[in-house]
Design an enzyme around this catalytic site. Structure first.
Site, mmCIF file in Angstrom:
data_model
loop_
_atom_site.group_PDB
_atom_site.id
_atom_site.type_symbol
_atom_site.label_atom_id
_atom_site.label_comp_id
_atom_site.label_asym_id
_atom_site.label_seq_id
_atom_site.Cartn_x
_atom_site.Cartn_y
_atom_site.Cartn_z
ATOM 1 N N HIS A 1 -2.960 31.883 35.642
ATOM 2 C CA HIS A 1 -4.246 31.215 35.801
ATOM 3 C C HIS A 1 -5.230 31.730 34.994
ATOM 4 O O HIS A 1 -5.410 32.689 34.450
ATOM 5 C CB HIS A 1 -4.827 30.841 37.474
ATOM 6 N N SER B 1 -11.562 20.653 39.237
ATOM 7 C CA SER B 1 -12.397 20.262 40.501
ATOM 8 C C SER B 1 -11.871 18.448 40.276
ATOM 9 O O SER B 1 -12.541 17.623 40.701
ATOM 10 C CB SER B 1 -14.074 19.794 39.796
ATOM 11 N N ASN C 1 -4.770 26.018 45.937
ATOM 12 C CA ASN C 1 -4.707 27.545 45.528
ATOM 13 C C ASN C 1 -6.183 28.485 46.642
ATOM 14 O O ASN C 1 -7.274 27.599 45.439
ATOM 15 C CB ASN C 1 -4.922 27.976 43.558
ATOM 16 N N GLY D 1 -13.654 24.837 38.564
ATOM 17 C CA GLY D 1 -15.316 25.175 39.723
ATOM 18 C C GLY D 1 -16.223 24.808 39.191
ATOM 19 O O GLY D 1 -17.896 25.518 40.221
ATOM 20 N N GLU E 1 -5.006 22.880 33.208
ATOM 21 C CA GLU E 1 -6.497 22.907 34.147
ATOM 22 C C GLU E 1 -7.571 23.379 33.079
ATOM 23 O O GLU E 1 -7.791 25.200 32.570
ATOM 24 C CB GLU E 1 -6.317 24.771 35.072
ATOM 25 N N GLU F 1 -8.146 32.100 35.814
ATOM 26 C CA GLU F 1 -9.351 33.088 35.657
ATOM 27 C C GLU F 1 -8.994 34.635 36.159
ATOM 28 O O GLU F 1 -9.244 35.778 35.801
ATOM 29 C CB GLU F 1 -9.816 33.103 37.733
ATOM 30 N N LYS G 1 -7.363 30.952 45.870
ATOM 31 C CA LYS G 1 -7.804 32.060 45.341
ATOM 32 C C LYS G 1 -8.171 33.088 46.543
ATOM 33 O O LYS G 1 -7.495 33.355 46.942
ATOM 34 C CB LYS G 1 -9.772 31.529 44.558
#
Ligand code: 13P
Length: 251
Positions: A95, A213, A10, A173, A167, A97, A12
């Site tokens: 996701h 990660s 991904n 991150g 996730e 985010e 991003k």
């Protein structure tokens, strides 16, 4: 039959036309056999370009989002058909985010899952708990709700077109990875839900990626867990060496 491992990168909101092209070419050159299924998810403006670079390679293209309508007055949005048209095979939905940064809710994600499947895009559906939810011991109920709502109406016969990406939000991150045991526990829980909601055969066919990660150093151990079928990789997918090392760790 053993499930095939699936590693997706991904990207991003990173890369440029030039750096994305170079990255895609290097990834394609490094994926030389079919043991592991591989995809990359570039930002919208580069999808067509990257799809062209990857044509004829073993690497598929994923979008990072879609809008659940065929067409219409939806300024700034992109339809599933447009994604198919420029060469996408997959779409990442739900996701964290987008859930946490942009307020996307399970019901809206469900509309996206339906629209993607109807248009012929395979879905990578992300689920995961926040640190606060984990500390309150709410992980399972959060994951259950996310799956139950986002997959309402999903036809189990299409399970081969669905990937769940677990996730944990606290591992994205942050450099903080779920341990293989922590991840395996949630993956086994997700597969158990699929068994209950569908049946043994569909649950056994479901691909469940881990994301958060993932790096060359931890990938192999994570993906050797019985219910971890691959990885959804963020930061480490932006360098061909680290992404290809993760792919190698899945083989
Ligand atoms: P990182 O690998 O950078 O933690 O990102 C994970 C992720 O969000 C993939 O979708």
């Amino acid at each position: 039959m053993a499930r095939q491992k699936f590693v997706a990168g991904n990207w991003k909101m990173f890369t440029s036309a030039a750096s994305g092209r170079a990255l895609a070419r290097a990834v394609a050159a490094g994926v030389t056999d079919d043991r592991v299924r591989v995809a990359v998810a570039p930002p919208y403006p580069y999808l067509a370009l990257i799809a062209e670079c990857l044509a004829g390679s073993r690497v598929g293209v994923a979008a990072q989002n879609l809008y659940p309508a065929h067409e219409g007055a939806f300024t700034g949005e992109v339809s599933p058909e447009m994604l198919k048209d420029v060469g996408c095979k997959y779409v990442i939905l739900g996701h964290s985010e987008r859930r946490h940064g942009l307020g996307e809710r399970n019901e809206f994600i469900n509309l996206k899952v339906r629209a993607a499947i109807d248009a012929g895009l395979d879905v990578i559906l992300c689920v995961g708990e926040t640190l606060e939810e984990r500390e309150k011991d709410h992980t399972q109920q959060i994951i259950w709700r996310q799956l139950y709502d986002a997959l309402a109406g999903f036809d189990r016969a299409l399970v081969h077109r669905l990937t769940i990406a677990y996730e944990p939000v606290w591992a994205i991150g942050t450099g903080r990875t779920a341990t293989p045991d922590q991840a395996q526990e949630v993956h086994a829980y997700i597969r158990g839900l699929a068994r209950k909601a569908w049946d043994e055969q569909s649950a056994a066919a479901l691909t469940i990626q881990y994301g958060g990660s993932v790096k060359a150093e931890n990938a192999r151990e994570l993906m050797s867990q019985p219910d971890i079928d691959g990885a959804l990789v963020g930061g480490a997918s932006l360098k061909p060496e680290s992404f290809l090392a993760i792919v190698a760790g899945a083989a």
